[in-house]
Structures are given as structure tokens and as C-alpha cells.
Design an enzyme around this catalytic site. Structure first.
Site, PDB file in Angstrom:
ATOM      1  CG  HIS A 191      -1.633   1.258   1.423  1.00  0.00           C
ATOM      2  ND1 HIS A 191      -2.728   1.604   0.663  1.00  0.00           N
ATOM      3  CD2 HIS A 191      -1.392   2.315   2.233  1.00  0.00           C
ATOM      4  CE1 HIS A 191      -3.133   2.799   1.021  1.00  0.00           C
ATOM      5  NE2 HIS A 191      -2.347   3.249   1.978  1.00  0.00           N
ATOM      6  CD  GLU A 433       2.131 -13.006 -18.683  1.00  0.00           C
ATOM      7  OE1 GLU A 433       2.764 -12.249 -17.941  1.00  0.00           O
ATOM      8  OE2 GLU A 433       0.911 -13.188 -18.564  1.00  0.00           O
ATOM      9  CG  ASP A 457       4.870 -13.471 -15.145  1.00  0.00           C
ATOM     10  OD1 ASP A 457       5.400 -13.884 -14.099  1.00  0.00           O
ATOM     11  OD2 ASP A 457       3.762 -12.940 -15.176  1.00  0.00           O
ATOM     12  CB  CYS A 504       2.288  -4.271 -20.821  1.00  0.00           C
ATOM     13  SG  CYS A 504       1.986  -6.037 -20.678  1.00  0.00           S
TER      14      CYS A 504
END
Ligand code: PEP
Ligand code: MG
Length: 576
Positions: A191, A433, A457, A504
């Protein structure tokens, strides 16, 4: 001088005084009471619960206004704790039996609850211990009549040093007066990290010893790009970082000047520079930094911090909002990528020995079409409101793509029968990926509308390096010749079949590699919003011809180190 190394969670350099933000320690004495005091003690307890409820509702209202509904919903769990009959009744019955002050009894009951929850083998319930702690301290504070120690009370600009920061700490914070976060725990997706990025301040997390080594008012240098914190630096270090801080300011102004211009090379090749988002609220930052669309919307965040599953309507509203906000640009929605390091308790997925190689992403969706279809139907419905595309994660071969597409076809038929509008020609892409997909990209390109290379990945699978394990982090090399050859193969296979190929994964936001990727023919980069202006600046400074030569030379080198130093030298020439 002391230098601490942690995890780089949000980029930038800041120099300033430390402000230790800790949980206040309550001094709770075991006070014996008389039978006639019991009603008053119960009344005090009830008033504390009501006051706490009022505080949380107020906080929720403010957060909903500042950051959106979804962030505010985190506090629903806090409100539930206040209504927990078992907890309330246990406090009252022990109060009557033990005849001890209610603050002491409440803190004992709370401790017991936290202990029980933290031992449960369920990630969702484990996370709830933080909620219990947070709300429990509020109740105690109100019982003891203490004034809240809050980041809202700051008087001057500081660097906040904490063991961890809870959503209610950061929500209450006086945002203009916090120039960086430094925490003992947390990872890149904690967070604190997400919050720092949206506030555009540097953050270093996972330092382990920050709160034991840093005192109030120590002078700190936080380097959120390298993940270091220097405590009480010597003159030489301070001068160096002051210069770096100034340089960064100057550089970012240079980049920001081109943020709204197209990403076009000197000789006229235009590429798409779009953003990665996790929540619809991230869109304001995308627009602010000149993003030309969303290249990756990680929808699994939708499922986090909640007990139930999001409904089709909730998915639909979020996707419609994003599509409308980004018009006329495109938005690529990635279907849920659960599993690996993104565990969700709603689905009772058994623990696996190798979660990254296990039942995750598209494998999970194909096995649970009931869950998958809720999302696909919502994406299709929202496609009537903007330029939405969808893509599947973790595709390992053509069969999986065909299976996913046949579920998509079913959804289209259902909607057609219901008379619901959707874009029948919605583009369907594949994330590349998994090495098997990279190697058979020529086959997949015949069935897909576009490719998006997920290097995060792809690197972990092709180099056999767990992306979350810090012990093997030195082997996680984006510039490894094996990775570069795979990227080249994917782009060539896509182009041979006339489909668009973007990237990405995080590699797309690393300026070191942008020239090489451009030269390899990448059509689009999707990255963290903050990195967009710099990438546009780089692309606008070179010709496609130059970048092709650079890519050719980089691919002729035999080690990642050699590639990196070659690329660093080239990028320095451009950035000055
Ligand atoms: C990737 O693997 O590169 C990617 C973009 O997806 P994620 O980081 O969400 O796995
Ligand atoms: Mg991935």
C-alpha cells in the site's frame, strides 16, 4: 553516516528531516472496579465504539472524495469490527466477571483476537489482523480519552519513517508536508508503494531496520530509484545528492515539456506510449503525464481487500468509466491474472509448491468459466462505450487461446440474445510471457489481434529466476541475450502476420532499453505513468535508423552486462 538498503518502491530523490511515525503505546493499567462502576464502564465502552464509528465514517467520506470509492471501501472492514457481537459481548461479560476497568479488558480481548487471526492459514483473514489492530487502537484511544497522533498534525515538511503505514495513516496525512516514505516492511506492491507513486514522492520500503536505526530529526537522503536511505550523510555525500536532486528536477522539466507531444522519431516513425494501471483512479495520473491510452489494466486488484466477488455490474461500471475517460485512446483490459504472487482468498486455491508454475491466470479462468464469464461479459458490455480491447495473460500455446476465445464467443452470443450492445469486433490480444508462447509466436500471431510482451514473467520463466526471491535477484537480467532473442522473435513473428506488438512488462519503462526496443520494431510501450514523459523525450530524440543499428549491436553482445553498459552509454549520449 549510515547507508541502509531496501526495496525501491517509488522513484526520485529527497533530502530532509526524519519524522518517526509509530503506533502510540498505551499505558493501560489493570484497575480493579466496584460492582456499582459496571454500568458506567459499559457506557464508556459504548461511547468509545460510537465515537470510533463516527471517526471512521468521517475518514471514509474524505477518502471517497479525495481518492475514490474503492479506497474508501477498505474501511468497511473496520466498521464491521465495531459491530462484532462476539467481541462486544466478550468484553462486557469479562468486565462483569473480572471487575477490571474496561480499557484493560478490551485490550486483552483484542490481543486474543489478533493472535487467533494471525495464526489462521488464510491470507484474507491474516490481512484482517491489520484492520483489527487499526480499529482496536482507535477504540482504545477513545476509551482513554487520548488525542490522536496523526500525520495530519505535521507542521513542517518531513520524511515519514514507520514500521509500516496503514491506509488510515496515509489517508489522514497532510500530503503537502510529506516528502518521502521509509518503512521497515512492505514490497513493491505494498500500500505504501502504491500511495507514494500516486503522490509522486520517493519511497523505500522493506528496510527491516529503519525504525531501529533512524531517530527523529536525523537528516535523511531517500533515493527511491536505487532503494537506499542515507542517515546523517557526510558533506561530500550531501553535496553529491543535492546536485543529483537538482539534476533530476532539471531533467524532469525537460521531459515534461514534451509529455503531450506524440512519440515520433526524428525520421517519422510513431509508436504508442500508453500506461499500466491497477485501479480506475490511476487515470488522472495517466492523463497528467501524457499517456496515449492504457496498455495494461491489471484487473485482479478488483478482487483484493474484499470478501465477496465483484459482480458483473461492478466490473462493467469500472471498465465503462475507464473506456469513457480515455476516449479517443484505447484501453487494454487484461483478464484476471490470479495466482503466482497474487492470491485471493475468495477462491480457496490450495497452496502449491510452485505457485508461479501452477494453477494461475488463464489456467484458472478456463477451469472456472463461471468466474471468467462475469468479467468477459462486463468487458464486452463496456466495449460499446469506448475503444476497449482485451488480452489474456499466461497463454502458453494455441489451444488455450482457442479455448478462451470460445468462452468469449459464448458470452457474445448471450449478449446478442439479450439484445445488449457490444463491439463484436473487439480486438483480442495475447500476452507473451511464457517461453513456449514466445517460441511459437508465429503460430499465435495467426489467431491473435495483437501481442503484448510481459517481460516480468517472461524473464522469470526463461531464466528460471523467481521474480519475488531477493536471493536470486542478481540473475534476473532483462538484457540477457536469451531474453533479447525472444523479444526479437516475438516482434518479427507478429509483424510477419501483420499484427501490432507492444510491451507492458517493467522492461518497457526502463530508459536503458528503450532505444534497443524501438530498434527491434516494438510498436507500443505501456509503462508506469511517471516514466512516460522521459520515454517520449527519448523517442523524439533519435531516428529509427539509428535505433535499429543500436539494437543490432546490442543483440550481437554475449552477456547481459555487456548489453547494459553499451545501452547505458547510448542513452547517456541522448539524455546528456
Ligand atoms: C508481466 O508479466 O510482464 C506483466 C506485465 O504482468 P504482471 O507483472 O502483472 O505479471
Ligand atoms: Mg505477468
Amino acid at each position: 553516516m549510515l547507508k541502509l538498503k531496501g526495496i525501491a518502491a517509488a522513484p526520485g530523490i529527497t533530502i530532509g528531516p526524519a519524522y518517526r511515525f509509530g503506533k502510540e503505546e498505551f499505558d493501560i493499567v489493570r484497575e480493579q472496579i466496584k460492582p456499582e462502576d459496571i454500568p458506567l464502564q459499559i457506557q464508556l465502552f459504548e461511547e468509545a465504539l460510537i465515537q470510533t464509528r463516527r471517526e471512521i465514517l468521517e475518514l471514509q467520506k474524505r477518502i471517497s472524495f479525495d481518492m475514490g470509492q474503492e479506497e474508501a471501501q477498505i474501511f468497511d472492514a473496520h466498521l464491521l469490527v465495531l459491530e462484532d457481537r462476539m467481541l462486544i459481548e466478550e468484553v462486557i461479560s469479562r468486565l462483569k466477571k473480572e471487575m477490571v476497568g474496561v480499557a484493560f479488558i478490551f485490550s486483552e480481548v483484542l490481543k486474543k483476537y489478533i493472535e487467533v487471526f494471525s495464526k489462521i492459514e488464510d491470507d484474507y483473514l491474516k490481512e484482517r489482523t491489520a484492520d483489527l489492530n487499526d480499529v482496536g487502537r482507535r477504540v482504545l484511544r477513545n476509551l482513554l480519552g487520548k488525542k490522536q497522533k496523526s500525520l495530519a498534525d505535521l507542521q513542517e515538511k518531513v520524511i515519514v519513517v514507520a514500521h509500516d503505514l496503514s491506509p488510515s495513516d496515509t489517508a489522514a496525512m497532510h500530503k503537502q508536508l510529506v516528502s518521502a516514505f521509509v518503512t521497515d516492511i512492505g514490497g513493491k506492491t505494498s500500500h505504501t508503494a502504491i500511495m507514494a507513486k500516486s503522490l509522486e514522492i520517493p519511497a523505500v520500503v522493506g528496510l527491516e531496520m529503519a525504525t531501529t536505526r533512524i531517530k527523529n530529526n536525523d537528516l535523511l537522503i531517500v533515493d527511491g530509484t536505487m532503494g537506499t536511505v542515507t542517515v546523517n550523510p557526510d558533506e561530500e555525500t550531501l553535496t553529491f545528492y543535492r546536485q543529483e536532486e537538482q539534476k533530476l528536477k532539471g531533467i524532469s522539466e525537460k521531459f515534461l515539456a514534451v509529455k503531450d507531444l506524440p512519440a515520433v522519431t526524428v525520421d517519422g516513425k510513431t509508436v504508442e506510449v500508453s500506461a499500466n494501471i491497477e485501479l480506475p483512479e490511476d487515470i488522472s495520473s495517466v492523463k497528467l503525464h501524457g499517456g496515449q491510452g492504457i496498455g495494461l489494466y491489471r484487473t485482479e486488484f478488483f478482487y483484493m481487500n474484499r470478501k465477496d466477488l465483484p459482480t458483473e455490474e461492478e466490473h462493467f461500471q469500472a471498465y465503462k468509466y475507464v473506456a469513457e475517460q480515455m476516449n479517443p485512446y484505447g484501453v487494454v483490459i487484461r483478464t484476471i491474472d490470479l495466482g503466482g504472487d497474487k492470491f485471493l482468498s475468495q477462491f480457496d486455491i490450495p497452496k502449491e509448491m510452485q505457485p508461479f508454475l501452477g494453477w494461475r491466470a488463464i489456467r484458472f479462468c478456463l477451469a472456472r468459466p463461471d468466474v471468467f464469464k462475469v468479467q468477459l461479459r462486463a468487458i464486452l458490455r463496456a466495449s460499446a462505450f469506448g475503444k476497449l480491447k482485451l488480452m489474456y495473460p499466461m497463454i502458453s500455446g494455441i489451444e488455450e487461446l482457442n479455448q478462451a476465445n470460445s468462452i468469449l464467443k459464448e458470452c457474445k452470443e448471450e449478449l446478442r440474445n439479450e439484445g445488449t450492445a457490444f463491439n463484436d469486433a473487439i480486438e483480442v490480444g495475447v500476452m507473451i510471457e511464457v517461453p513456449s508462447a514466445a517460441i511459437t509466436a508465429d503460430l499465435l500471431a495467426k489467431e491473435a489481434d495483437f501481442f503484448s510482451i510481459g517481460t516480468n514473467d517472461l524473464i522469470q520463466y526463461s531464466l528460471a529466476v523467481d521474480r519475488t526471491n531477493e536471493k536470486v535477484a542478481y540473475l534476473y537480467e532483462p538484457a540477457h541475450p536469451a531474453v533479447l532473442r525472444m523479444i526479437k522473435n516475438i516482434i518479427e513473428a507478429g509483424h510477419a502476420n501483420n499484427i501490432w506488438v507492444g510491451m507492458c512488462g517493467e522492461m518497457a519503462s526502463d530508459a536503458t532499453f528503450s532505444l534497443m526496443l524501438l530498434g527491434l520494431g516494438l510498436d507500443g510501450f505501456s509503462l508506469n505513468s511517471l516514466a512516460i514523459p522521459q520515454l517520449k523525450y527519448i523517442i523524439r530524440s533519435v531516428t529509427l535508423e539509428e535505433s535499429k543499428k543500436i539494437a543490432k549491436e546490442a543483440l550481437s553482445l554475449s552477456t547481459a552486462k555487456a548489453v547494459e553498459s553499451f545501452m547505458e552509454q547510448k542513452i547517456k549520449e541522448i539524455l546528456g
